[in-house]
Design a protein around this motif. Structure first.
Motif, PDB file in Angstrom:
ATOM      1  N   MET A  52       0.841  -1.180   0.000  1.00 40.53           N
ATOM      2  CA  MET A  52       0.000   0.000   0.000  1.00 40.53           C
ATOM      3  C   MET A  52       0.883   1.238   0.000  1.00 40.53           C
ATOM      4  N   GLY A  53       0.475   2.224  -0.737  1.00 38.93           N
ATOM      5  CA  GLY A  53       1.212   3.472  -0.789  1.00 38.93           C
ATOM      6  C   GLY A  53       0.910   4.342   0.419  1.00 38.93           C
ATOM      7  N   ILE A  54       1.598   5.450   0.516  1.00 40.44           N
ATOM      8  CA  ILE A  54       1.447   6.336   1.657  1.00 40.44           C
ATOM      9  C   ILE A  54       0.044   6.942   1.711  1.00 40.44           C
ATOM     10  N   LEU A  55      -0.525   7.248   0.558  1.00 40.16           N
ATOM     11  CA  LEU A  55      -1.878   7.801   0.530  1.00 40.16           C
ATOM     12  C   LEU A  55      -2.890   6.765   1.001  1.00 40.16           C
ATOM     13  N   SER A  56      -2.681   5.516   0.652  1.00 40.04           N
ATOM     14  CA  SER A  56      -3.564   4.447   1.120  1.00 40.04           C
ATOM     15  C   SER A  56      -3.484   4.309   2.636  1.00 40.04           C
ATOM     16  N   TRP A  57      -2.266   4.397   3.199  1.00 41.70           N
ATOM     17  CA  TRP A  57      -2.105   4.322   4.658  1.00 41.70           C
ATOM     18  C   TRP A  57      -2.831   5.478   5.336  1.00 41.70           C
ATOM     19  N   VAL A  58      -2.751   6.662   4.745  1.00 38.09           N
ATOM     20  CA  VAL A  58      -3.417   7.835   5.322  1.00 38.09           C
ATOM     21  C   VAL A  58      -4.930   7.641   5.315  1.00 38.09           C
ATOM     22  N   LEU A  59      -5.485   7.243   4.188  1.00 41.57           N
ATOM     23  CA  LEU A  59      -6.930   7.036   4.098  1.00 41.57           C
ATOM     24  C   LEU A  59      -7.383   5.874   4.974  1.00 41.57           C
ATOM     25  N   PHE A  60      -6.614   4.816   4.981  1.00 38.67           N
ATOM     26  CA  PHE A  60      -6.928   3.640   5.800  1.00 38.67           C
ATOM     27  C   PHE A  60      -6.892   4.000   7.281  1.00 38.67           C
ATOM     28  N   GLY A  61      -5.870   4.724   7.707  1.00 38.19           N
ATOM     29  CA  GLY A  61      -5.754   5.144   9.100  1.00 38.19           C
ATOM     30  C   GLY A  61      -6.870   6.082   9.498  1.00 38.19           C
ATOM     31  N   LEU A  62      -7.220   6.998   8.618  1.00 36.06           N
ATOM     32  CA  LEU A  62      -8.305   7.925   8.904  1.00 36.06           C
ATOM     33  C   LEU A  62      -9.624   7.177   9.066  1.00 36.06           C
ATOM     34  N   LEU A  63      -9.900   6.233   8.190  1.00 39.40           N
ATOM     35  CA  LEU A  63     -11.132   5.460   8.267  1.00 39.40           C
ATOM     36  C   LEU A  63     -11.189   4.635   9.551  1.00 39.40           C
ATOM     37  N   ALA A  64     -10.114   3.938   9.873  1.00 40.65           N
ATOM     38  CA  ALA A  64     -10.080   3.123  11.094  1.00 40.65           C
ATOM     39  C   ALA A  64     -10.177   3.995  12.333  1.00 40.65           C
ATOM     40  N   GLY A  65      -9.509   5.138  12.341  1.00 39.47           N
ATOM     41  CA  GLY A  65      -9.570   6.051  13.477  1.00 39.47           C
ATOM     42  C   GLY A  65     -10.958   6.618  13.693  1.00 39.47           C
ATOM     43  N   ILE A  66     -11.639   6.979  12.619  1.00 46.00           N
ATOM     44  CA  ILE A  66     -12.997   7.516  12.732  1.00 46.00           C
ATOM     45  C   ILE A  66     -13.948   6.457  13.270  1.00 46.00           C
TER      46      ILE A  66
END
Length: 86
Positions: free
Chosen positions: A1-15
């Motif tokens: 996964m790229g860095i943008l995927s990690w950011v979106l994935f982390g944001l979704l899991a955090g929310i």
């Protein structure tokens, strides 16, 4: 996964984790994203240690593992803040 995927994935899991585990933490969008990324790392380590299959990719199973990891992180944050108040 790229860095943008990690950011979106982390944001979704955090929310999702913050919606499940309510509290008085005042986190902005950046801290929620960091919470999700750390939760994904912790959830991946715990699931691997418990013998679940490898977690990889952007799918429902990975989001569930990351959300559980984020809930663990939020639980620890709540306990630390409760100890500081006492």
């Amino acid at each position: 996964m790229g860095i943008l995927s990690w950011v979106l994935f982390g944001l979704l899991a955090g929310i999702i984790a913050r919606c499940i585990m309510r509290g008085k933490e005042h986190m902005g969008i950046f801290m929620t994203m960091i919470l999700g990324i750390i939760g994904a790392l912790i959830g991946g380590v715990v699931s691997t240690a418990l013998g679940f299959s490898n977690v990889s990719g952007f799918n429902i199973y990975s989001i569930a593992i990351a959300t559980v990891g984020s809930i663990i992180v939020l639980f620890i944050i709540h306990k630390i803040r409760a100890c500081k108040k006492a």
